[in-house]
Write a protein that holds these residues in place. Structure first.
Motif, PDB file in Angstrom:
ATOM      1  N   VAL A   1       0.362  -1.335  -0.026  1.00  5.11           N
ATOM      2  CA  VAL A   1       0.136  -0.229  -0.611  1.00  5.11           C
ATOM      3  C   VAL A   1       0.859   1.010  -0.293  1.00  5.11           C
ATOM      4  O   VAL A   1       1.952   1.206   0.468  1.00  5.11           O
TER       5      VAL A   1
ATOM      6  N   LEU B   1      -2.553   7.294   2.844  1.00  9.35           N
ATOM      7  CA  LEU B   1      -3.026   5.939   2.193  1.00  9.35           C
ATOM      8  C   LEU B   1      -3.818   6.781   0.662  1.00  9.35           C
ATOM      9  O   LEU B   1      -4.481   7.742   0.720  1.00  9.35           O
TER      10      LEU B   1
ATOM     11  N   SER C   1      -4.660   4.870  -0.691  1.00  9.20           N
ATOM     12  CA  SER C   1      -6.495   3.640  -0.959  1.00  9.20           C
ATOM     13  C   SER C   1      -7.341   3.858   0.323  1.00  9.20           C
ATOM     14  O   SER C   1      -6.793   4.422   1.251  1.00  9.20           O
TER      15      SER C   1
ATOM     16  N   ILE D   1      -8.893  -1.106   0.244  1.00 12.56           N
ATOM     17  CA  ILE D   1      -8.272  -2.035   1.445  1.00 12.56           C
ATOM     18  C   ILE D   1      -8.867  -3.626   1.475  1.00 12.56           C
ATOM     19  O   ILE D   1      -7.899  -4.836   1.274  1.00 12.56           O
TER      20      ILE D   1
ATOM     21  N   TYR E   1      -7.434  -6.579   0.102  1.00 12.72           N
ATOM     22  CA  TYR E   1      -6.816  -7.785   0.408  1.00 12.72           C
ATOM     23  C   TYR E   1      -7.573  -8.636   2.152  1.00 12.72           C
ATOM     24  O   TYR E   1      -6.996  -9.544   2.241  1.00 12.72           O
TER      25      TYR E   1
END
Length: 280
Positions: free
Chosen positions: A108, A128, A130, A135, A139
Motif C-alpha cells: 500500500v 494512503l 487507498s 484495502i 486484501y
C-alpha cells in the motif's frame, strides 16, 4: 531508540424469642475478567527500516483514506529535529501489508505525510492513496483502531513488529513523566515490564491492548547500554528533575490523544478541541 478484593459480606442480627431472622442475601459473584482477544499481524505493515500499522480513528468510515502509524524517527527523509513538526509533506512511500500470520499481501502506498514529530511524542502518520474499503476488498484486512483512553498500568499488551514478524508480550509497568534521549524529550511515555525486549526494526510497532485489541501506543525505544539520556539509552526524568535509568526496559509513546486531532474524513486538524499534538 527502537526502530506492566475480594470483600466479605457480614450480617449482624439480634435474636428474639420466636422471631424469624431473614437470611442475608448472597453476595453477587464477581464478574469474570474480560477474555483476551487474538492479537496477530493482520493490519500491521513492514517499512524499509521500521514497523508500523494500518490504523483508523474511532469515527473513521470505510470510504476514508487509510492511515499508517509509525515513529517520527522512521520518517524517510530523516529524523525530525527537537522542536520540529512536519505536516502535509508529499510522500510516495510504500508499506508491505501483512496478514494474520505475517505473510505479505502486497504494497500500500502513501501520498502524504500528514504529521511527523519527535517532540513530546515520536510519531509519523501517513495518508494512503487507498481507502479502508479498497484495502478490505483487495486484501481482506481491516485497520486497527486507536483507543481514546489513556493506557492503564498493569494491563497486558502486545508489541507487534511487522518488520521482524514477531510479537512481544508484556504489561504496562508504568509511565515516565518525561523520557529523554539525546536531544529529544517525550511526555508521559509507556514503560514496559520485562518481556518486551525490543530491538532495531521494531520501531513504530503498534502497542495493542491484549483485552480490547485497540492500539494504545507506538513502540519507540529501549535503554540498551545502561547509559544515561544518550541515543538508544533513554532516561526518565520525574517532576522534581530526578533522573533514573532502567537498563533493558523498553518504552512506547501513547496514542490516545491523536484522534482528537482528526476531523471527519481523516483530515488532520491541529486546532480541534482536545488536540494536544505539537504544532509547527
Amino acid at each position: 531508540m527502537k526502530k506492566p478484593l475480594t470483600g466479605a459480606l457480614c450480617a449482624l442480627a439480634l435474636a428474639a424469642p420466636a422471631a424469624l431472622v431473614a437470611a442475608a442475601p448472597a453476595a453477587a459473584a464477581p464478574a469474570p475478567a474480560p477474555a483476551a482477544v487474538a492479537v496477530n499481524f493482520a493490519g500491521t505493515v513492514a517499512l524499509s527500516n521500521c514497523s508500523g500499522s494500518l490504523v483508523r480513528m474511532p469515527n473513521s468510515v470505510d470510504s476514508d483514506p487509510g492511515l499508517i502509524l509509525t515513529n517520527g524517527h522512521c520518517l524517510e527523509t530523516g529524523m525530525p529535529a527537537a522542536g520540529q513538526v512536519i505536516t502535509n509533506q508529499t510522500s510516495t512511500r510504500g508499506f508491505t501489508l501483512l496478514n494474520a500470520s505475517g505473510g505479505s499481501l502486497g504494497t500500500v502506498k502513501a501520498n502524504r505525510v500528514l504529521y511527523s514529530t519527535m517532540t513530546d511524542t515520536d510519531v509519523t502518520l501517513y495518508r494512503l492513496s487507498s481507502s479502508y474499503a479498497t484495502i478490505k476488498s483487495r486484501y481482506g484486512i481491516s485497520a486497527l483502531t486507536l483507543d481514546t483512553a489513556h493506557p492503564v498500568a498493569g494491563s497486558s499488551i502486545k508489541v507487534v513488529s511487522g518488520y521482524w514478524k514477531k510479537i512481544y508480550s508484556c504489561s504496562v509497568d508504568g509511565f515516565a513523566y518525561r523520557l529523554k534521549e539525546g536531544s529529544w524529550t517525550w511526555k508521559d511515555s509507556v514503560r514496559y515490564t520485562s518481556g518486551c525486549d525490543i530491538i532495531g526494526g521494531t520501531s513504530g510497532s503498534p502497542v495493542v491492548d491484549a483485552t480490547t485489541g485497540k492500539v494504545v501506543a507506538v513502540n519507540n525505544t529501549i535503554n540498551e547500554d545502561s547509559q544515561t539520556c544518550t541515543v538508544n539509552n533513554p532516561c526518565e526524568v520525574d517532576q522534581n528533575g530526578t533522573v533514573t535509568i532502567r537498563p533493558g526496559l523498553g518504552y512506547a509513546q501513547e496514542t490516545y490523544t491523536i484522534p482528537n486531532c482528526f476531523a471527519p474524513g481523516n483530515v488532520l486538524d491541529l486546532t480541534r478541541a482536545g488536540c494536544v499534538l505539537p504544532r509547527p
